[in-house]
Scaffold this motif. Structure first.
Motif, PDB file in Angstrom:
ATOM      1  N   ARG A  46     -81.147 -38.687 -55.191  1.00  0.00           N
ATOM      2  CA  ARG A  46     -81.096 -37.802 -56.354  1.00  0.00           C
ATOM      3  C   ARG A  46     -81.617 -36.431 -55.945  1.00  0.00           C
ATOM      4  O   ARG A  46     -82.695 -36.318 -55.342  1.00  0.00           O
ATOM      5  N   SER A  47     -80.858 -35.392 -56.259  1.00  0.00           N
ATOM      6  CA  SER A  47     -81.292 -34.022 -55.974  1.00  0.00           C
ATOM      7  C   SER A  47     -82.225 -33.541 -57.074  1.00  0.00           C
ATOM      8  O   SER A  47     -81.915 -33.670 -58.263  1.00  0.00           O
ATOM      9  N   LEU A  48     -83.364 -32.996 -56.687  1.00  0.00           N
ATOM     10  CA  LEU A  48     -84.360 -32.535 -57.644  1.00  0.00           C
ATOM     11  C   LEU A  48     -84.495 -31.016 -57.678  1.00  0.00           C
ATOM     12  O   LEU A  48     -84.766 -30.444 -58.726  1.00  0.00           O
ATOM     13  N   SER A  49     -84.335 -30.367 -56.546  1.00  0.00           N
ATOM     14  CA  SER A  49     -84.449 -28.910 -56.496  1.00  0.00           C
ATOM     15  C   SER A  49     -83.691 -28.406 -55.273  1.00  0.00           C
ATOM     16  O   SER A  49     -83.539 -29.136 -54.291  1.00  0.00           O
ATOM     17  N   PRO A  50     -83.206 -27.167 -55.314  1.00  0.00           N
ATOM     18  CA  PRO A  50     -82.459 -26.645 -54.166  1.00  0.00           C
ATOM     19  C   PRO A  50     -83.391 -26.317 -53.009  1.00  0.00           C
ATOM     20  O   PRO A  50     -84.589 -26.070 -53.176  1.00  0.00           O
ATOM     21  N   VAL A  51     -82.821 -26.313 -51.816  1.00  0.00           N
ATOM     22  CA  VAL A  51     -83.531 -25.861 -50.624  1.00  0.00           C
ATOM     23  C   VAL A  51     -82.575 -24.946 -49.866  1.00  0.00           C
ATOM     24  O   VAL A  51     -81.354 -25.144 -49.910  1.00  0.00           O
ATOM     25  N   TYR A  52     -83.124 -23.940 -49.189  1.00  0.00           N
ATOM     26  CA  TYR A  52     -82.312 -22.857 -48.644  1.00  0.00           C
ATOM     27  C   TYR A  52     -82.481 -22.749 -47.129  1.00  0.00           C
ATOM     28  O   TYR A  52     -83.485 -23.198 -46.550  1.00  0.00           O
ATOM     29  N   ASP A  53     -81.502 -22.101 -46.510  1.00  0.00           N
ATOM     30  CA  ASP A  53     -81.525 -21.975 -45.048  1.00  0.00           C
ATOM     31  C   ASP A  53     -82.685 -21.127 -44.566  1.00  0.00           C
ATOM     32  O   ASP A  53     -83.074 -21.208 -43.403  1.00  0.00           O
ATOM     33  N   THR A  54     -83.258 -20.317 -45.425  1.00  0.00           N
ATOM     34  CA  THR A  54     -84.370 -19.439 -45.046  1.00  0.00           C
ATOM     35  C   THR A  54     -85.707 -20.164 -44.994  1.00  0.00           C
ATOM     36  O   THR A  54     -86.709 -19.566 -44.581  1.00  0.00           O
ATOM     37  N   GLN A  55     -85.737 -21.448 -45.392  1.00  0.00           N
ATOM     38  CA  GLN A  55     -87.008 -22.142 -45.549  1.00  0.00           C
ATOM     39  C   GLN A  55     -87.321 -23.157 -44.460  1.00  0.00           C
ATOM     40  O   GLN A  55     -88.481 -23.485 -44.242  1.00  0.00           O
ATOM     41  N   GLY A  56     -86.318 -23.702 -43.793  1.00  0.00           N
ATOM     42  CA  GLY A  56     -86.551 -24.869 -42.959  1.00  0.00           C
ATOM     43  C   GLY A  56     -86.461 -26.128 -43.809  1.00  0.00           C
ATOM     44  O   GLY A  56     -86.501 -26.066 -45.046  1.00  0.00           O
ATOM     45  N   LEU A  57     -86.334 -27.271 -43.161  1.00  0.00           N
ATOM     46  CA  LEU A  57     -86.125 -28.520 -43.890  1.00  0.00           C
ATOM     47  C   LEU A  57     -86.862 -29.648 -43.191  1.00  0.00           C
ATOM     48  O   LEU A  57     -86.736 -29.820 -41.975  1.00  0.00           O
ATOM     49  N   GLY A  58     -87.628 -30.403 -43.959  1.00  0.00           N
ATOM     50  CA  GLY A  58     -88.324 -31.563 -43.425  1.00  0.00           C
ATOM     51  C   GLY A  58     -87.748 -32.851 -43.984  1.00  0.00           C
ATOM     52  O   GLY A  58     -87.391 -32.922 -45.164  1.00  0.00           O
ATOM     53  N   LEU A  59     -87.631 -33.871 -43.133  1.00  0.00           N
ATOM     54  CA  LEU A  59     -87.237 -35.221 -43.537  1.00  0.00           C
ATOM     55  C   LEU A  59     -88.492 -36.085 -43.532  1.00  0.00           C
ATOM     56  O   LEU A  59     -89.267 -36.065 -42.563  1.00  0.00           O
ATOM     57  N   HIS A  60     -88.671 -36.862 -44.595  1.00  0.00           N
ATOM     58  CA  HIS A  60     -89.897 -37.643 -44.735  1.00  0.00           C
ATOM     59  C   HIS A  60     -89.558 -39.059 -45.190  1.00  0.00           C
ATOM     60  O   HIS A  60     -88.589 -39.262 -45.942  1.00  0.00           O
ATOM     61  N   ALA A  61     -90.365 -40.029 -44.752  1.00  0.00           N
ATOM     62  CA  ALA A  61     -90.105 -41.423 -45.103  1.00  0.00           C
ATOM     63  C   ALA A  61     -91.404 -42.204 -45.172  1.00  0.00           C
ATOM     64  O   ALA A  61     -92.370 -41.920 -44.438  1.00  0.00           O
ATOM     65  N   ALA A  62     -91.411 -43.178 -46.064  1.00  0.00           N
ATOM     66  CA  ALA A  62     -92.525 -44.111 -46.192  1.00  0.00           C
ATOM     67  C   ALA A  62     -91.956 -45.488 -46.460  1.00  0.00           C
ATOM     68  O   ALA A  62     -90.940 -45.624 -47.149  1.00  0.00           O
ATOM     69  N   GLU A  63     -92.600 -46.512 -45.921  1.00  0.00           N
ATOM     70  CA  GLU A  63     -92.139 -47.876 -46.153  1.00  0.00           C
ATOM     71  C   GLU A  63     -92.217 -48.213 -47.637  1.00  0.00           C
ATOM     72  O   GLU A  63     -93.140 -47.808 -48.341  1.00  0.00           O
ATOM     73  N   ALA A  64     -91.210 -48.935 -48.102  1.00  0.00           N
ATOM     74  CA  ALA A  64     -91.151 -49.390 -49.488  1.00  0.00           C
ATOM     75  C   ALA A  64     -90.529 -50.776 -49.493  1.00  0.00           C
ATOM     76  O   ALA A  64     -90.097 -51.277 -48.447  1.00  0.00           O
ATOM     77  N   ASP A  65     -90.481 -51.411 -50.654  1.00  0.00           N
ATOM     78  CA  ASP A  65     -89.910 -52.747 -50.753  1.00  0.00           C
ATOM     79  C   ASP A  65     -88.493 -52.758 -50.203  1.00  0.00           C
ATOM     80  O   ASP A  65     -87.638 -51.989 -50.639  1.00  0.00           O
ATOM     81  N   ALA A  66     -88.251 -53.617 -49.236  1.00  0.00           N
ATOM     82  CA  ALA A  66     -86.924 -53.841 -48.645  1.00  0.00           C
ATOM     83  C   ALA A  66     -86.366 -52.624 -47.927  1.00  0.00           C
ATOM     84  O   ALA A  66     -85.180 -52.558 -47.661  1.00  0.00           O
ATOM     85  N   GLY A  67     -87.218 -51.632 -47.621  1.00  0.00           N
ATOM     86  CA  GLY A  67     -86.670 -50.490 -46.930  1.00  0.00           C
ATOM     87  C   GLY A  67     -87.608 -49.304 -46.862  1.00  0.00           C
ATOM     88  O   GLY A  67     -88.816 -49.443 -46.647  1.00  0.00           O
ATOM     89  N   PHE A  68     -87.040 -48.119 -47.094  1.00  0.00           N
ATOM     90  CA  PHE A  68     -87.792 -46.869 -47.026  1.00  0.00           C
ATOM     91  C   PHE A  68     -87.568 -46.040 -48.279  1.00  0.00           C
ATOM     92  O   PHE A  68     -86.477 -46.026 -48.849  1.00  0.00           O
ATOM     93  N   ARG A  69     -88.620 -45.346 -48.694  1.00  0.00           N
ATOM     94  CA  ARG A  69     -88.515 -44.261 -49.661  1.00  0.00           C
ATOM     95  C   ARG A  69     -88.479 -42.980 -48.844  1.00  0.00           C
ATOM     96  O   ARG A  69     -89.316 -42.776 -47.952  1.00  0.00           O
TER      97      ARG A  69
END
Length: 279
Positions: A238-261
């Motif tokens: 689900r998209s919550l807010s825009p992100v722009y090319d001027t900002q950089g982008l981070g990918l993040h993950a945490a273990e959750a039931d049956a997979g990852f959040r």
């Protein structure tokens, strides 16, 4: 603006079918765009999320609107709101796509709903895609599209959103104009917010090029695949807010039931996209 919701809802049930051969050249370009490697021979498994590059709508340049999207109407309902974004979706992977196979995507309009947001009207269109090859069911995907009013100077400024939380697993991506342009080309997406900086700043009021929702989803699914060592069998986002090319982008993950959040965020910024990967 008056919106004839009954007219728009008459599109519910409308179908469209497109087919395309999954060629090694597309796989090669997809892998190069994301700095990944994989087999290219006929019959080999194609990389996860490449289906978002297949069977895309094709419209002549003369049939495009001022934002670079195909003019309203046709398969999608003619929503009169000017801004269109990919809001989220859910994918279930039944079997791998294989290079050289003919892929068929059958798309169905499932729902059209109108809501009132802080900045004006919001119209949500739900599309269900069924991907198959021969008698094999490959992917079932729900796609949520949102149409919004244009930005105005009279709208109340949004409240600052909280910064994204820290995560046990993180990776940085350089969301460069080249990366955005390449992904637009892979998906035959003419939407100008992803490559036309003057249009973004002057017509849409964005501070930079908008990073594609489908590309963020692809990056998160790839991140989950690398962490688990296997592609997920279900992926929702689900998209919550825009992100722009001027900002950089981070990918993040945490273990959750049956997979990852999972989530994306610019450094110090709020969550841009949240997702769940399950196996």
């Amino acid at each position: 603006m008056d919106i004839d919701l009954d007219h728009l809802r008459s599109w519910i049930g409308r179908e469209e079918t497109r087919s395309e051969v999954l060629m090694p050249t597309l796989v090669e370009r997809f892998n190069a765009t994301f700095d990944r490697e994989g087999p290219l021979e006929m019959g080999a498994e194609a990389p996860p999320m490449i289906h978002l590059c297949l069977c895309q709508p094709v419209a002549p340049s003369a049939a495009l609107g001022p934002d670079g999207h195909p003019a309203r109407g046709g398969f999608l309902p003619p929503v009169p709101l000017p801004r269109r974004m990919w809001a989220g979706g859910d994918m279930r992977f039944h079997a791998p796509l294989r290079i050289g196979d003919t892929m068929t995507r059958r798309s169905v309009i499932e729902n059209v709903a109108l809501k009132q947001g802080r900045s004006g009207h919001l119209c949500f269109v739900t599309v269900r895609h069924h991907f198959g090859s021969g008698d094999r069911d490959l992917i079932t995907e729900r796609q949520d599209i949102v149409y919004r009013d244009a930005a105005t100077g009279n709208a109340a400024p949004p409240q600052p959103a909280a910064a994204a939380p820290p995560a046990p697993h993180s990776s940085a991506v350089a969301a460069t104009p080249t990366l955005l342009f390449r992904y637009s080309a892979l998906t035959f997406n003419g939407h100008r917010i992803h490559y036309d900086r003057p249009y973004c700043l002057e017509d849409e009021g964005y501070p930079g090029l908008v990073v594609h929702g489908p590309m963020q989803a692809t990056l998160l699914a790839q991140f989950a695949t690398d962490l688990r060592g296997a592609a997920p069998t279900r992926f929702s986002f689900r998209s919550l807010s825009p992100v722009y090319d001027t900002q950089g982008l981070g990918l993040h993950a945490a273990e959750a039931d049956a997979g990852f959040r999972l989530w994306t965020a610019a450094p110090g910024g709020p969550v841009a996209m949240e997702a769940q990967a399950q196996w």
